[in-house]
Motif scaffolding. Structure first.
Motif, PDB file in Angstrom:
ATOM      1  N   TRP A  69       0.886  -1.292  -0.052  1.00  0.00           N
ATOM      2  CA  TRP A  69       0.043  -0.112  -0.007  1.00  0.00           C
ATOM      3  C   TRP A  69       1.071   1.289  -0.093  1.00  0.00           C
ATOM      4  N   VAL A  70       0.709   2.326  -0.976  1.00  0.00           N
ATOM      5  CA  VAL A  70       1.595   3.340  -1.166  1.00  0.00           C
ATOM      6  C   VAL A  70       0.570   4.543  -1.131  1.00  0.00           C
ATOM      7  N   PRO A  71       1.128   5.692  -0.753  1.00  0.00           N
ATOM      8  CA  PRO A  71       0.310   6.970  -0.926  1.00  0.00           C
ATOM      9  C   PRO A  71      -0.252   7.045  -2.478  1.00  0.00           C
ATOM     10  N   TYR A  72      -1.345   7.480  -2.450  1.00  0.00           N
ATOM     11  CA  TYR A  72      -2.017   7.643  -3.855  1.00  0.00           C
ATOM     12  C   TYR A  72      -1.433   8.403  -4.906  1.00  0.00           C
ATOM     13  N   ASP A  73      -0.578   9.174  -4.628  1.00  0.00           N
ATOM     14  CA  ASP A  73       0.268  10.059  -5.375  1.00  0.00           C
ATOM     15  C   ASP A  73       1.803   9.516  -5.951  1.00  0.00           C
ATOM     16  N   GLN A  74       1.767   8.335  -5.163  1.00  0.00           N
ATOM     17  CA  GLN A  74       3.310   7.459  -5.678  1.00  0.00           C
ATOM     18  C   GLN A  74       2.845   6.288  -6.329  1.00  0.00           C
ATOM     19  N   ALA A  75       1.634   5.815  -6.477  1.00  0.00           N
ATOM     20  CA  ALA A  75       1.423   4.620  -7.163  1.00  0.00           C
ATOM     21  C   ALA A  75       2.166   4.436  -8.585  1.00  0.00           C
ATOM     22  N   ALA A 100       8.928  -0.856 -10.549  1.00  0.00           N
ATOM     23  CA  ALA A 100       8.572  -2.476 -10.481  1.00  0.00           C
ATOM     24  C   ALA A 100       8.782  -3.076 -11.984  1.00  0.00           C
ATOM     25  N   ILE A 101       8.161  -2.367 -12.978  1.00  0.00           N
ATOM     26  CA  ILE A 101       8.215  -2.935 -14.155  1.00  0.00           C
ATOM     27  C   ILE A 101       9.760  -2.601 -14.916  1.00  0.00           C
ATOM     28  N   ALA A 102      10.151  -1.437 -14.471  1.00  0.00           N
ATOM     29  CA  ALA A 102      11.651  -1.270 -14.950  1.00  0.00           C
ATOM     30  C   ALA A 102      12.563  -2.171 -14.499  1.00  0.00           C
ATOM     31  N   ALA A 103      12.193  -2.788 -13.459  1.00  0.00           N
ATOM     32  CA  ALA A 103      13.070  -3.693 -12.700  1.00  0.00           C
ATOM     33  C   ALA A 103      12.903  -5.231 -12.900  1.00  0.00           C
ATOM     34  N   GLY A 104      11.924  -5.487 -14.148  1.00  0.00           N
ATOM     35  CA  GLY A 104      11.783  -6.619 -14.696  1.00  0.00           C
ATOM     36  C   GLY A 104      10.549  -7.358 -14.479  1.00  0.00           C
ATOM     37  N   GLY A 105       9.765  -6.572 -13.598  1.00  0.00           N
ATOM     38  CA  GLY A 105       8.287  -6.918 -13.650  1.00  0.00           C
ATOM     39  C   GLY A 105       7.209  -6.731 -14.712  1.00  0.00           C
ATOM     40  N   ARG A 106       6.100  -7.172 -14.528  1.00  0.00           N
ATOM     41  CA  ARG A 106       4.985  -6.931 -15.583  1.00  0.00           C
ATOM     42  C   ARG A 106       3.736  -6.514 -14.991  1.00  0.00           C
ATOM     43  N   LEU A 107       2.618  -5.868 -15.731  1.00  0.00           N
ATOM     44  CA  LEU A 107       1.722  -5.398 -15.445  1.00  0.00           C
ATOM     45  C   LEU A 107       0.711  -6.702 -15.594  1.00  0.00           C
ATOM     46  N   VAL A 108       0.153  -7.553 -14.779  1.00  0.00           N
ATOM     47  CA  VAL A 108      -0.886  -8.546 -14.997  1.00  0.00           C
ATOM     48  C   VAL A 108      -2.088  -8.014 -15.316  1.00  0.00           C
ATOM     49  N   PRO A 125      -8.451   2.646  -9.790  1.00  0.00           N
ATOM     50  CA  PRO A 125      -7.248   2.694  -9.209  1.00  0.00           C
ATOM     51  C   PRO A 125      -7.171   2.298  -7.829  1.00  0.00           C
ATOM     52  N   GLY A 126      -7.965   1.266  -7.702  1.00  0.00           N
ATOM     53  CA  GLY A 126      -7.690   0.727  -6.148  1.00  0.00           C
ATOM     54  C   GLY A 126      -6.512  -0.199  -6.018  1.00  0.00           C
ATOM     55  N   HIS A 127      -6.196  -1.048  -7.218  1.00  0.00           N
ATOM     56  CA  HIS A 127      -5.033  -1.571  -6.868  1.00  0.00           C
ATOM     57  C   HIS A 127      -4.552  -2.276  -8.286  1.00  0.00           C
ATOM     58  N   TRP A 128      -3.184  -2.589  -8.635  1.00  0.00           N
ATOM     59  CA  TRP A 128      -2.836  -3.141  -9.594  1.00  0.00           C
ATOM     60  C   TRP A 128      -2.226  -4.400  -9.366  1.00  0.00           C
ATOM     61  N   VAL A 129      -2.246  -5.415 -10.167  1.00  0.00           N
ATOM     62  CA  VAL A 129      -1.431  -6.753 -10.045  1.00  0.00           C
ATOM     63  C   VAL A 129      -0.312  -6.724 -10.754  1.00  0.00           C
ATOM     64  N   LEU A 130       0.786  -7.064 -10.243  1.00  0.00           N
ATOM     65  CA  LEU A 130       2.241  -7.040 -11.086  1.00  0.00           C
ATOM     66  C   LEU A 130       2.575  -8.506 -10.791  1.00  0.00           C
ATOM     67  N   ALA A 131       3.617  -8.783 -11.533  1.00  0.00           N
ATOM     68  CA  ALA A 131       4.033 -10.352 -11.320  1.00  0.00           C
ATOM     69  C   ALA A 131       5.871  -9.782 -11.628  1.00  0.00           C
ATOM     70  N   ASP A 132       6.569 -10.592 -10.681  1.00  0.00           N
ATOM     71  CA  ASP A 132       7.988 -10.510 -11.082  1.00  0.00           C
ATOM     72  C   ASP A 132       8.583 -11.320 -12.350  1.00  0.00           C
ATOM     73  N   PRO A 133       9.574 -11.463 -12.475  1.00  0.00           N
ATOM     74  CA  PRO A 133      10.325 -11.949 -13.724  1.00  0.00           C
ATOM     75  C   PRO A 133       9.975 -13.702 -13.853  1.00  0.00           C
ATOM     76  N   GLU A 134       9.524 -14.199 -12.466  1.00  0.00           N
ATOM     77  CA  GLU A 134       9.122 -15.695 -12.549  1.00  0.00           C
ATOM     78  C   GLU A 134       7.827 -16.034 -12.292  1.00  0.00           C
ATOM     79  N   GLY A 135       6.825 -14.773 -12.396  1.00  0.00           N
ATOM     80  CA  GLY A 135       5.308 -15.060 -12.457  1.00  0.00           C
ATOM     81  C   GLY A 135       4.945 -14.792 -11.016  1.00  0.00           C
TER      82      GLY A 135
END
Length: 232
Positions: free
Chosen positions: A177-183, A190-198, A204-214
């Protein structure tokens, strides 16, 4: 209005963010938080002492974490039926910010966050019982899907019931959970570090991400007040 009357005036995250005088604070899952950059442990102790002298800072409130470079303050109202924000938290937040300004200690709203562990389970009650015993946690008032640390130190656990086995995805993940203006910035990092948007289906309640191994994780906000950021 007295503190006793305000105690039962429940406040939603968006209401909190839209209230004047609370610019130092962000609601991030578990209450309203503010981070004050003290620069030293001694100045941090000075700030805590000043907060302790406020008439509204009683009965174990607020939760304060003092470190060498700053102080994190969390406000949340806990009763047998309620776990959230009230009008009393609004008033105390204003008073704490006023104390920090008087001591010339700047706030950094971008520095706050909370972390939650989410477990997806087929046998919900049995799984909850195991984690309650293992962690020494207790049920969260008004939300049987949650376990919380009675000492308010550890990350809360949230349980989602599955209607079928789901071997194709992990059943335990972390919510940040991060501040609304930092999401937007956090997701981009996180995406730049190898993740992806699932999925952004719940933005804007939440986003699902995944690391390089899912392995999945969610970025969540509370009380969004601006346009939905474009991520991906």
């Amino acid at each position: 209005m007295t503190y006793v009357e305000n105690e039962i005036q429940r406040i939603k995250p968006r209401e909190f963010h839209e209230t004047a005088g609370l610019e130092d604070w962000r609601v991030v899952g578990e209450g309203a938080c503010a981070y004050f950059r003290t620069g030293s442990f001694a100045v941090g102790v000075q700030l805590v002492q000043a907060i302790a002298e406020l008439p509204a800072a009683g009965n174990g409130r607020p939760d304060i974490d003092v470190r060498g470079d700053g102080v994190n303050v969390r406000l949340i109202t806990l009763t047998g039926e309620f776990f959230g924000l009230t009008g009393r938290d609004v008033e105390l937040a204003r008073e704490i910010s006023a104390v920090a300004r008087r001591l010339e200690i700047p706030a950094d709203p971008s520095a706050v966050q909370t972390v939650q562990v989410t477990v997806d389970a087929l046998a919900g009650p049995a799984v909850v019982e195991f984690w309650r015993a293992l962690l020494g946690y207790q049920d969260r008032a008004g939300s049987p899907e949650d376990l919380v640390d009675p000492r308010r130190r550890g990350a809360p656990f949230y349980f989602q019931e599955l209607d079928r086995p789901r071997p194709e995805r992990n059943t335990l993940h972390v919510d940040v959970w991060v501040p609304y203006d930092q999401a937007e910035a956090r997701i981009a990092a996180a995406i730049a570090a190898g993740g992806r948007l699932v999925s952004d289906a719940e933005a804007p309640g939440h986003w699902v991400l995944a690391d390089p191994e899912g392995n999945e994780a969610c970025v969540g906000v509370a009380g969004w007040t601006g346009p939905v950021p474009t991520v991906g």
